[in-house]
Design an enzyme around this catalytic site. Structure first.
Site, PDB file in Angstrom:
ATOM      1  N   GLN A   1     -47.737  88.054 -12.254  1.00  0.00           N
ATOM      2  CA  GLN A   1     -46.811  88.618 -13.036  1.00  0.00           C
ATOM      3  C   GLN A   1     -46.752  89.801 -13.504  1.00  0.00           C
ATOM      4  O   GLN A   1     -47.706  90.163 -14.064  1.00  0.00           O
ATOM      5  CB  GLN A   1     -46.502  87.464 -14.314  1.00  0.00           C
ATOM      6  CG  GLN A   1     -45.634  87.970 -15.608  1.00  0.00           C
ATOM      7  CD  GLN A   1     -45.836  86.958 -16.716  1.00  0.00           C
ATOM      8  OE1 GLN A   1     -46.840  86.932 -16.887  1.00  0.00           O
ATOM      9  NE2 GLN A   1     -44.342  86.823 -17.356  1.00  0.00           N
ATOM     10  N   GLY A   2     -46.054  90.573 -13.233  1.00  0.00           N
ATOM     11  CA  GLY A   2     -45.788  92.016 -13.629  1.00  0.00           C
ATOM     12  C   GLY A   2     -44.654  92.182 -14.889  1.00  0.00           C
ATOM     13  O   GLY A   2     -43.719  92.822 -14.201  1.00  0.00           O
ATOM     14  N   TYR A   3     -45.261  91.986 -15.766  1.00  0.00           N
ATOM     15  CA  TYR A   3     -44.209  92.257 -16.864  1.00  0.00           C
ATOM     16  C   TYR A   3     -44.803  93.301 -17.739  1.00  0.00           C
ATOM     17  O   TYR A   3     -44.067  94.376 -17.842  1.00  0.00           O
ATOM     18  CB  TYR A   3     -44.234  91.005 -17.805  1.00  0.00           C
ATOM     19  CG  TYR A   3     -42.887  90.080 -17.555  1.00  0.00           C
ATOM     20  CD1 TYR A   3     -42.648  89.831 -16.230  1.00  0.00           C
ATOM     21  CD2 TYR A   3     -42.389  89.218 -18.464  1.00  0.00           C
ATOM     22  CE1 TYR A   3     -41.617  89.014 -15.978  1.00  0.00           C
ATOM     23  CE2 TYR A   3     -41.349  88.289 -18.239  1.00  0.00           C
ATOM     24  CZ  TYR A   3     -41.092  88.287 -16.936  1.00  0.00           C
ATOM     25  OH  TYR A   3     -39.873  87.322 -16.536  1.00  0.00           O
ATOM     26  N   SER A   4     -46.119  93.057 -18.386  1.00  0.00           N
ATOM     27  CA  SER A   4     -46.549  94.038 -19.474  1.00  0.00           C
ATOM     28  C   SER A   4     -46.794  95.460 -18.495  1.00  0.00           C
ATOM     29  O   SER A   4     -47.574  95.530 -17.689  1.00  0.00           O
ATOM     30  CB  SER A   4     -47.931  93.472 -20.043  1.00  0.00           C
ATOM     31  OG  SER A   4     -47.495  92.341 -20.940  1.00  0.00           O
TER      32      SER A   4
ATOM     33  N   GLU B   1     -38.614  76.006 -20.188  1.00  0.00           N
ATOM     34  CA  GLU B   1     -39.384  74.562 -20.321  1.00  0.00           C
ATOM     35  C   GLU B   1     -40.848  74.656 -20.882  1.00  0.00           C
ATOM     36  O   GLU B   1     -41.621  75.215 -20.004  1.00  0.00           O
ATOM     37  CB  GLU B   1     -39.466  73.653 -19.032  1.00  0.00           C
ATOM     38  CG  GLU B   1     -38.203  73.108 -18.665  1.00  0.00           C
ATOM     39  CD  GLU B   1     -37.639  71.592 -19.275  1.00  0.00           C
ATOM     40  OE1 GLU B   1     -38.429  71.319 -20.270  1.00  0.00           O
ATOM     41  OE2 GLU B   1     -36.622  71.163 -18.785  1.00  0.00           O
TER      42      GLU B   1
ATOM     43  N   SER C   1     -47.051  87.269 -28.732  1.00  0.00           N
ATOM     44  CA  SER C   1     -48.023  87.059 -29.744  1.00  0.00           C
ATOM     45  C   SER C   1     -47.468  86.198 -31.031  1.00  0.00           C
ATOM     46  O   SER C   1     -46.299  86.088 -31.007  1.00  0.00           O
ATOM     47  CB  SER C   1     -48.660  88.466 -30.290  1.00  0.00           C
ATOM     48  OG  SER C   1     -47.422  88.758 -31.135  1.00  0.00           O
ATOM     49  N   ASN C   2     -48.491  85.409 -31.616  1.00  0.00           N
ATOM     50  CA  ASN C   2     -48.119  84.769 -32.533  1.00  0.00           C
ATOM     51  C   ASN C   2     -46.963  85.354 -33.948  1.00  0.00           C
ATOM     52  O   ASN C   2     -46.093  84.777 -34.211  1.00  0.00           O
ATOM     53  CB  ASN C   2     -49.235  83.907 -33.385  1.00  0.00           C
ATOM     54  CG  ASN C   2     -49.824  83.057 -32.480  1.00  0.00           C
ATOM     55  OD1 ASN C   2     -49.234  82.859 -31.209  1.00  0.00           O
ATOM     56  ND2 ASN C   2     -50.811  82.010 -32.949  1.00  0.00           N
ATOM     57  N   GLU C   3     -47.134  86.611 -34.017  1.00  0.00           N
ATOM     58  CA  GLU C   3     -46.456  87.275 -34.664  1.00  0.00           C
ATOM     59  C   GLU C   3     -45.142  87.482 -34.086  1.00  0.00           C
ATOM     60  O   GLU C   3     -44.083  87.332 -35.110  1.00  0.00           O
ATOM     61  CB  GLU C   3     -47.096  88.734 -35.008  1.00  0.00           C
ATOM     62  CG  GLU C   3     -48.329  88.757 -35.849  1.00  0.00           C
ATOM     63  CD  GLU C   3     -49.647  88.139 -35.063  1.00  0.00           C
ATOM     64  OE1 GLU C   3     -49.670  88.342 -34.114  1.00  0.00           O
ATOM     65  OE2 GLU C   3     -50.521  87.680 -36.005  1.00  0.00           O
TER      66      GLU C   3
END
Lengths: 380, 398
Positions: free
Chosen positions: B126-129, B244, B383-385
């Site tokens: 995956q090339g996202y970040s 999903e 992230s959870n935030e």
């Protein structure tokens, strides 16, 4: 697996919902709370007319034949309205115990009167030195004539101040915390040898310290064999308390959310601040956990004994833990207004916190859970 | 209202169990249970077994080779796989890029990419970040300039999980630098063998090589590798992020881990007694147990809602937060169970063929690396935030 309510359960939910919405606005509740009785006798009659007082009893007595999910639906609705009437004391705790132990004649007389709204009861089980241990019973009963003579002290008897009759747990055998030898009795609350010191609790309900001194008592069921029935009624009580807490937590969350959307500081609604947003999200997360565990408890009453006990302990413990967070955050996010007697959310916070002090708190139920840690359990 | 599985659901669970009993390779399950390294070959071997059974693509429509399972069936399958110690299917191909291709791709793209994903013949990453685009993903800068029938891609991706094994990468790239942040982004499929791509390992705090940096230096990508419309890549990205997420709570993993933790705590001695009888440790176990029950029921409520036709939206953010915090808590208890033996660092012992002496109890060798590795759970996948921001906006309307 199916989390939907049945048609009958949904009707019950609507009935309670309508009653609380229409009959239980905050100012009306405040009037009832500060009255001498501490709740509304008229409201109690309405419960009877709507059939709510018969939810856990058989159709023979005009009841609904409901189990855990039905009690959950009723109690959650009551939690939303912070209902003051002695439903837990009369129907859930005392009524179901009579239903389990009583003779046909006793049930015919007493259950029918409960369902009809003519009889209010209280369960006098816990004692001043016993904290949350229902097997710590020093009160004793001895045979006397046709009945029994009962002596002992009972602590913080919920709605014991206004009850017509009391269901009392006393020893006819054994000692200390023995499970054998516990018996259940019916005692007239105004009989000779019964003295009651009634008071208001911090969450606006009523309770009493009760002393029995050779009071005349009528045995329910077999002598010395009340423990299983008592624990079954306490289990129903735990389901009802979990559900009541969930209903109250839902309203506390809703009111807090509405408040932070409306309250302006620094030129914006305080709900625009991320620090508060995340705290609000955490409150909602606790509410979801509480709701999940309430459903879990309500649907587990027919599970094998140890599995049921483990799940109920976990449910009540989560309610204690999550409830405290929701109650404290509801006050905190309301700021100074959360500290005011005139603010509804403060009353929700008080009830939520005090539910942790009924039928075992977080620490008590975690100990039960630790005892049952090795009980193998698949949730579904 | 009934929290028990129906007879049909129980029969399905039995079918899954029989399959796992018969087909899950013992050597692979043992590595998963003991926290040892899985090779690329291990993952591919297991995924090919799943594909032979027709159980590789849980979330694809049936016509493309998906299982066509209901949310409850998917849930049962994932739970049982975790219980048996089956490796998690690597999501990048089958659960990430494939649904985007199915939803937004052309017929040619579906025919070209889907079969090899199903049979695990092609490894995707995956090339996202990017270094400057983490939680604020739309701030990405890797640019793709159209030149004839090619895009020329230049920039840098980071945190590329298992990119060292990958044949292909799916990337978010900026195709219109003048448009507003989200609007100039496109979704591009890139062959990792294309000249101009460099992969550099990033070593994480547990000493592992799991993630990478990927550099693009004027990499030529055919225009037919664009999925969806040019400058509409953000739609694909959002679809993928909300796609999903039945397994996001990780209930199966937590249950398996807690069971293992209890076994360990029965064996480890403290003050002449099993650790599980230590009041403080037992109290924390009880706390994890009740939180896990609450998580499981919340997850089941979401699964049942999906079963009834509801679309799990921001609710999965609750599950992500609760689930990751719990899994992290369990790794903390493992570390404490190991006591002083949480300290030795013997990375060679993580290999299944290691035949050296363990230092201290055998379970202890991996607990600290696992603990530190699992810190990633509350950071990745939003992230959870960020999850709390999503709930605040989507559910609470703040």
């Amino acid at each position: 697996m199916d989390f939907k309510l049945s048609d009958e359960q949904r009707m019950l939910e609507e009935t309670v919902g309508r009653l609380v919405r229409d009959g239980y606005p905050f100012d009306v509740r405040e009037k009832a709370r500060t009255s001498e009785l501490g709740y509304s006798a008229e409201m109690w009659q309405q419960f009877a007319e709507l059939g709510l007082l018969g939810v856990p009893f058989s159709e023979d007595f005009g009841g609904f034949n409901g189990g855990g999910p039905e009690l959950m639906v009723v109690a959650e609705g009551f939690g939303r309205g912070l209902v003051l009437e002695p439903y837990l004391a009369t129907v859930v705790l005392s009524g179901t115990l009579i239903n389990s132990l009583g003779s046909d004649a006793q049930k015919e007389k007493l259950i029918s009167a409960i369902v009809g709204g003519e009889l209010r009861l209280a369960l006098a089980a816990y004692e001043p030195e016993g904290r949350y241990d229902h097997t710590h019973v020093t009160a004793t009963a001895e045979k006397s004539g046709d009945g029994y003579s009962l002596t002992g002290n009972k602590a913080v008897v919920l709605h014991g101040d206004s009850a017509d009759q009391l269901v009392v747990i006393a020893r006819t055998g054994g000692k200390g915390t023995d499970r054998d030898g516990l018996s259940a009795f019916i005692v007239d609350a105004n009989a000779d040898g019964v003295s009651r010191r009634g008071y208001e609790t911090i969450d606006g309900l009523r309770a009493a310290e009760i002393t029995f001194n050779n009071a005349a008592a009528e045995l329910l069921g077999e002598e010395g064999k009340a423990i299983d029935a008592l624990e079954a009624s306490l289990a129903l009580g735990i389901v009802a308390l979990c559900a009541e807490a969930t209903g109250a937590m839902e309203v506390a969350c809703d009111q807090t959310l509405a408040y932070i959307k409306e309250r302006q500081q620094f030129g914006v609604a305080i709900g625009k601040f991320q620090a508060l947003q995340h705290r609000m999200v955490e409150m909602r997360m606790e509410l979801e956990k509480a709701r999940s565990m309430t459903i879990f408890a309500a649907c587990s009453l027919d599970a094998p004994a140890q599995v049921c006990a483990k799940r109920l302990a976990a449910a009540k413990a989560i309610i204690g833990k999550s409830g405290r967070k929701v109650a404290e955050e509801a006050i905190q996010l309301h700021g100074g207004m959360g500290m005011m007697e005139e603010t509804a959310v403060a009353h929700y916070a008080k009830r939520i916190v005090l539910i942790d002090h009924q039928l075992g708190d977080l620490g008590y139920h975690m100990q039960q859970l630790e005892r049952l840690l090795d009980v193998d359990d698949d949730a579904a | 209202m009934d929290i028990n599985f129906t007879p049909e659901e129980l029969a399905f669970r039995d079918e899954v169990r029989s399959f796992l009993d018969a087909k899950l390779p013992k050597d692979i399950a043992s590595k998963v249970k003991n926290g040892q390294h899985l090779s690329k070959e291990d993952s591919v071997r297991w995924q090919k077994i799943l594909n032979e059974q027709g159980w590789m693509a849980l979330h694809w429509p049936k016509e493309h080779g998906g299982t066509g399972w209901s949310p409850i069936e998917k849930h049962i399958f994932e739970e049982e796989c975790a219980e048996y110690g089956a490796p998690g299917v690597l999501p990048f191909g089958v659960n990430m890029v494939a649904p985007v291709i199915i939803k937004f791709g052309t017929e040619e793209q579906k025919q070209k990419y889907l079969p090899s994903i199903l049979n695990s013949d092609v490894w995707w990453c995956q090339g996202y970040s990017e270094p400057g685009a983490g939680s604020d993903l739309a701030g990405l800068k890797t640019k793709a300039v159209r030149e004839g029938d090619h895009y020329v891609v230049t920039g840098q991706k980071t945190w590329t999980t298992l990119g060292q094994h990958a044949d292909w990468i799916f990337c978010l790239v900026r195709t219109d630098p003048s448009a507003k942040k989200q609007e100039g982004i496109s979704f591009l499929l890139i062959d990792m063998k294309t000249p101009g791509i460099t992969v550099r390992p990033l070593i994480t705090l547990d000493g592992e090589h799991e993630v990478n940096e990927v550099f693009f230096d004027e990499v030529k990508v055919p225009v037919e590798n664009l999925v969806g419309e040019e400058n509409k890549g953000w739609t694909c990205a959002k679809y993928l992020l909300t796609f999903e997420r039945t397994g996001i709570a990780g209930v199966g993993q937590s249950k398996a881990a807690l069971k293992h933790l209890k076994e360990v705590a029965r064996k480890v001695q403290q003050n002449g007694k099993p650790l599980i009888e230590d009041p403080l440790f037992r109290n924390r176990l009880a706390d994890v147990e009740m939180e896990l029950m609450a998580l499981e029921m919340t997850n089941l409520r979401t699964v049942a809602a999906a079963q009834a036709g509801g679309v799990p939206g921001a609710e999965s953010s609750f599950l992500k937060i609760m689930g990751t915090e719990l899994r992290q808590e369990i790794t903390d208890l493992f570390r404490r169970a190991a006591g002083p033996y949480a300290q030795p660092f013997l990375p060679e012992s993580f290999e299944a063929d290691y035949d050296g002496e363990p230092v201290g109890p055998e379970f202890a060798n991996t607990v600290s690396t696992k603990y530190f590795n699992m810190r990633k759970l509350s950071i990745f996948g939003g992230s959870n935030e960020i999850q709390k921001n999503i709930i605040a906006k989507m559910i609470l309307g703040l």
